[in-house]
Design a protein around this motif. Structure first.
Motif, PDB file in Angstrom:
ATOM      1  N   LYS A  79      76.298   6.027-100.689  1.00  0.00           N
ATOM      2  CA  LYS A  79      75.408   6.410 -99.586  1.00  0.00           C
ATOM      3  C   LYS A  79      75.776   7.795 -99.058  1.00  0.00           C
ATOM      4  N   GLU A 114      75.073  -6.334-105.777  1.00  0.00           N
ATOM      5  CA  GLU A 114      75.520  -5.007-106.207  1.00  0.00           C
ATOM      6  C   GLU A 114      76.868  -5.034-106.916  1.00  0.00           C
ATOM      7  N   ARG A 147      70.998   2.994-102.104  1.00  0.00           N
ATOM      8  CA  ARG A 147      70.481   2.043-101.109  1.00  0.00           C
ATOM      9  C   ARG A 147      71.004   2.351 -99.703  1.00  0.00           C
ATOM     10  N   ASN A 148      70.300   1.896 -98.722  1.00  0.00           N
ATOM     11  CA  ASN A 148      70.683   2.050 -97.307  1.00  0.00           C
ATOM     12  C   ASN A 148      70.928   3.489 -96.879  1.00  0.00           C
ATOM     13  N   LYS A 194      67.871   6.288-104.056  1.00  0.00           N
ATOM     14  CA  LYS A 194      67.318   4.981-104.425  1.00  0.00           C
ATOM     15  C   LYS A 194      68.414   4.082-105.010  1.00  0.00           C
ATOM     16  N   ARG A 195      69.275   4.656-105.849  1.00  0.00           N
ATOM     17  CA  ARG A 195      70.364   3.870-106.440  1.00  0.00           C
ATOM     18  C   ARG A 195      71.410   3.491-105.401  1.00  0.00           C
TER      19      ARG A 195
END
Length: 109
Positions: free
Chosen positions: A61, A14, A91-92, A88-89
């Motif tokens: 997030k 990332e 993540r987590n 989605k971009r």
């Protein structure tokens, strides 16, 4: 250098988010040499690019989860789809929130 190992051909996962966020630029610009010939890296011996990337991912997030919660409250299809793309971009993101948003999208279509 800063999350890249040219011998092993690896990069911090990332790392592009660190670059695209402008954080890399704002970190290095103050270290430009007075003679205009590059960056003085001597002040970056303890710089932790991994920590920077984790911080950016954490902020993504948090923002994605806020957007998902707002979209779920409003129940608007476009807002839900947009929030899911952001999640989605990022993540987590909380899987339950994503599942709730996907379920609501399915009922609104």
């Amino acid at each position: 250098l800063f999350g890249m190992d040219v011998r092993k051909k690896t990069v911090v996962p990332e790392m592009c988010k660190w670059v695209k966020s402008g954080k890399m630029h704002s970190t290095f610009v103050p270290a430009l040499r007075e003679n205009g010939k590059g960056i003085d890296y001597s002040s970056f011996k303890e710089y932790d690019v991994y920590a920077e990337v984790r911080s950016i991912l954490n902020n993504l997030k948090i923002n994605a989860e806020k957007k998902l919660k707002t979209a779920l409250e409003k129940g608007k299809l476009y807002a839900l789809q947009s929030a899911l793309e952001e999640a989605k971009r990022a993540r987590n993101v909380d899987k339950d929130l994503v599942a709730q948003a996907n379920a609501m999208v399915a009922t609104l279509k």
